[in-house]
Enzyme design. Sequence first.
Site, PDB file in Angstrom:
ATOM      1  N   GLY A 191       0.798  -1.291   0.008  1.00 42.88           N
ATOM      2  CA  GLY A 191       0.006  -0.064  -0.066  1.00 42.88           C
ATOM      3  C   GLY A 191       0.827   1.288  -0.011  1.00 42.88           C
ATOM      4  N   CYS A 200       1.547   0.552  12.996  1.00 39.83           N
ATOM      5  CA  CYS A 200       0.091   0.529  13.069  1.00 39.83           C
ATOM      6  C   CYS A 200      -0.392   0.031  14.417  1.00 39.83           C
ATOM      7  CB  CYS A 200      -0.669  -0.328  12.002  1.00 39.83           C
ATOM      8  SG  CYS A 200      -0.151  -1.850  11.753  1.00 39.83           S
TER       9      CYS A 200
HETATM   10  C1  LIG Z   1       3.239  -3.671   8.496  1.00 40.28           C
HETATM   11  S1  LIG Z   1       3.900  -4.488   7.302  1.00 40.28           S
HETATM   12  C2  LIG Z   1       4.356  -3.505   6.098  1.00 40.28           C
HETATM   13  C3  LIG Z   1       2.932  -2.992   5.213  1.00 40.28           C
HETATM   14  C4  LIG Z   1       3.417  -2.266   4.003  1.00 40.28           C
HETATM   15  N1  LIG Z   1       4.333  -1.186   4.326  1.00 40.28           N
HETATM   16  C5  LIG Z   1       2.386  -1.758   3.220  1.00 40.28           C
HETATM   17  O1  LIG Z   1       2.112  -0.405   3.440  1.00 40.28           O
HETATM   18  O2  LIG Z   1       1.401  -2.259   2.580  1.00 40.28           O
HETATM   19  C6  LIG Z   1       5.464  -5.078   7.979  1.00 40.28           C
HETATM   20  C7  LIG Z   1       6.043  -6.013   7.013  1.00 40.28           C
HETATM   21  O3  LIG Z   1       7.370  -6.409   7.608  1.00 40.28           O
HETATM   22  C8  LIG Z   1       7.812  -7.703   6.829  1.00 40.28           C
HETATM   23  N2  LIG Z   1       8.886  -8.026   7.848  1.00 40.28           N
HETATM   24  C9  LIG Z   1       8.829  -8.715   8.930  1.00 40.28           C
HETATM   25  N3  LIG Z   1      10.380  -8.670   9.222  1.00 40.28           N
HETATM   26  C10 LIG Z   1      10.867  -8.354   8.358  1.00 40.28           C
HETATM   27  C11 LIG Z   1      12.325  -8.194   8.342  1.00 40.28           C
HETATM   28  N4  LIG Z   1      13.209  -8.675   9.451  1.00 40.28           N
HETATM   29  N5  LIG Z   1      12.834  -7.672   7.273  1.00 40.28           N
HETATM   30  C12 LIG Z   1      12.016  -7.350   6.138  1.00 40.28           C
HETATM   31  N6  LIG Z   1      10.742  -7.171   6.493  1.00 40.28           N
HETATM   32  C13 LIG Z   1      10.128  -7.969   7.621  1.00 40.28           C
HETATM   33  C14 LIG Z   1       6.632  -8.461   7.026  1.00 40.28           C
HETATM   34  O4  LIG Z   1       6.394  -9.330   6.227  1.00 40.28           O
HETATM   35  C15 LIG Z   1       5.424  -7.401   6.675  1.00 40.28           C
HETATM   36  O5  LIG Z   1       5.041  -7.544   5.429  1.00 40.28           O
END
Ligand SMILES: C[S@@+](CC[C@H](N)C(=O)[O-])C[C@H]1O[C@@H](n2cnc3c(N)ncnc32)[C@H](O)[C@@H]1O
Lengths: 364, 263
Positions: free
Chosen positions: A166, A290
């Site tokens: 998004g 969030c």
């Molecule tokens: C809050 S979501 C991101 C939402 C996205 N920015 C959007 O607006 O659609 C957090 C994301 O961090 C990823 N994530 C978790 N640990 C991570 C890591 N160590 N390195 C990179 N990404 C990671 C997860 O897979 C998840 O998709």
Amino acid sequence: EKWAVSHPKHPPTRLALQHFDATYAVQLGQLWPSARVALLSERKYGALLNNFSNDDVLAELQANGCRDFISNTDTEAQPCLEQESIDHPVKKSDDDAQQLPPLQLSPNIKCVVFPRGDITRFKPARPDAYRLLGYYLLDAASVLPCLALDVQEGHSVLDLCAAPGGKTLALLQTQAIRFLCVNDSSVSRTLRLRKVLQSYVPKPFLTDQNLRITSFDGTKWGEIERNTFDRVLVDVPCTTDRHSLMEDDNNIFSKNRTGEKRRLPQVQLELLLAGIEAACPGGEIMYSTCTLSHIQNQSVVEQAIHLAREMHGIDLEVVDLKPLTHMFRETFHFTPELPLGEMVIPHLAANFGPIYMCKLRRLT
Amino acid sequence: RSFSLDRAPEKPVTEPSLQSLVDMGFTCTQAERIYESLSKVRRGGAAKNATSTLTALIVLGFNPASVLKVTETCPQLYTVREAQLQQRIDNLRKLGLVEGSLQRMVAHYPQILTVTLKTVKIVVAFLREKCLFTSQQVTNILRDSPAIVLEDLGQLEYKFQYVYFRMGIKQAEMVKSKIFRCTLDEIRCRHCFLERRGLYQTPDKKGQTLIINPKLDSILNVDQATFLTAVAKASAEEYEIFQRLMAREWQGEEKEYGTVDND
Ligand SMILES: C[S@@+](CC[C@H](N)C(=O)[O-])C[C@H]1O[C@@H](n2cnc3c(N)ncnc32)[C@H](O)[C@@H]1O
């Protein structure tokens, strides 16, 4: 008996609520009951307009009663449309926001919402003649970190935790980015992100010259690429408060994810530090979550600022986002007087968020 | 009077004459209004029973003005046969509605006398057997919310179960708080609002909660402004939006139930 149906004893949604009651009642005080009922009720969406689509969806949405909250802020509330204060001494009677330094916002991002108190739902977006979708439905507040990141013409940008995309889409709407690096450690979620991009952005904008999609562990980014990006978005994994209260599936409060939940603040810190390292001197980093959790928000930023100096010799300043909150105060409820960063707090009349954001600028 | 001369020929013989009404204590204007409301129920031998209905009400202790008011609110009373009317009144007395309560009930809800004995008995049995109210409690329920006799029993059961299981309220408190005066939606909406704000908890098996729930009476028997300021501590804007959201949530729920039923 209809009301005596027995539920599993400790469903994760229940555990989440207990946890939030214990922590947020203290943290938010009087604001908590209103945020609580909003979190437990149907949320509102915003429609991020897709500038790449040919259909004039904006007109259609406006005809349905929506408005673009970004371009339609009340003009008095736009302290960033600067100069005024130089010619006219600031009126003391008006609120002090006019004295705030101008804040640049990323251009071309449009997001429409139904007015305050209006609970109408959006219809799913339809594809245009080129199969591109006209808008992307998301929490309207999650556009704010992208706006405040202030992407400018020719910038190279890193979106460290990007899936499902998004915020990536919002950043792409600026059409100002020279090179965009999109990363998410989850392979399956990165696949979803690819699909999203394909449904919204024409192929010529998705070439290797202007886009790179990776699935690295973001905490290790410092080992890959340092002092590189003009802008870095660090939208970390968190307790996703709203989701945790509403869905038992894939819930971070389920018993078997206790360890993962406990490690969140540490992972968030490492991700933010990696993002800081990835930015170039003078570059800007946006940290966002969030959740309403102090430990995952302000505390992480505080520690990161401290550790960036200690470990990497990087000096940072916090960029004041007050002008932004002032500008969008008609659309969102912001927590008043947060010592560090800004937070959109859910409220039934404007049921967006939670979104926490804090912007840092690298001085060295 | 020209009035009675004009009207007399059109009327069936059994309609009370002006003279008989005056004899019962009505003024001419009141009599005129009685004819008017009678004309609204020109079926089921209304005219035939008019005299006996008026008499029964006067015997119950109503003065002419109150009789007029009762029959104007509920002209259907004219269609009830004398014997039935008497049975229904007797039945209410048997159910414990003593003099005073009985009159107040009829004045407030005259429709009660248009309901068949059988219907009242079914509702009373439902309250006794399904909801386990005592006879005294049933009497109080009928006294406070007579309209209950015309409610759908399924809805009634749902309402009772909601308050009993979801809110954890025992029969005695339900009666005291006159829950049957409220619609299920009103109860649910105020309750859910409090619950989601963290101000109400369903008691566990031992009847315990972590917080002290507000008294049912303070939730249901106050106007909305008082409910919001004194109990929910929320703005009218929030509650107004919440009500709309709830209506939509429940609509969805009912649809879901519908599909389950069809399976
Ligand atoms: C809050 S979501 C991101 C939402 C996205 N920015 C959007 O607006 O659609 C957090 C994301 O961090 C990823 N994530 C978790 N640990 C991570 C890591 N160590 N390195 C990179 N990404 C990671 C997860 O897979 C998840 O998709």
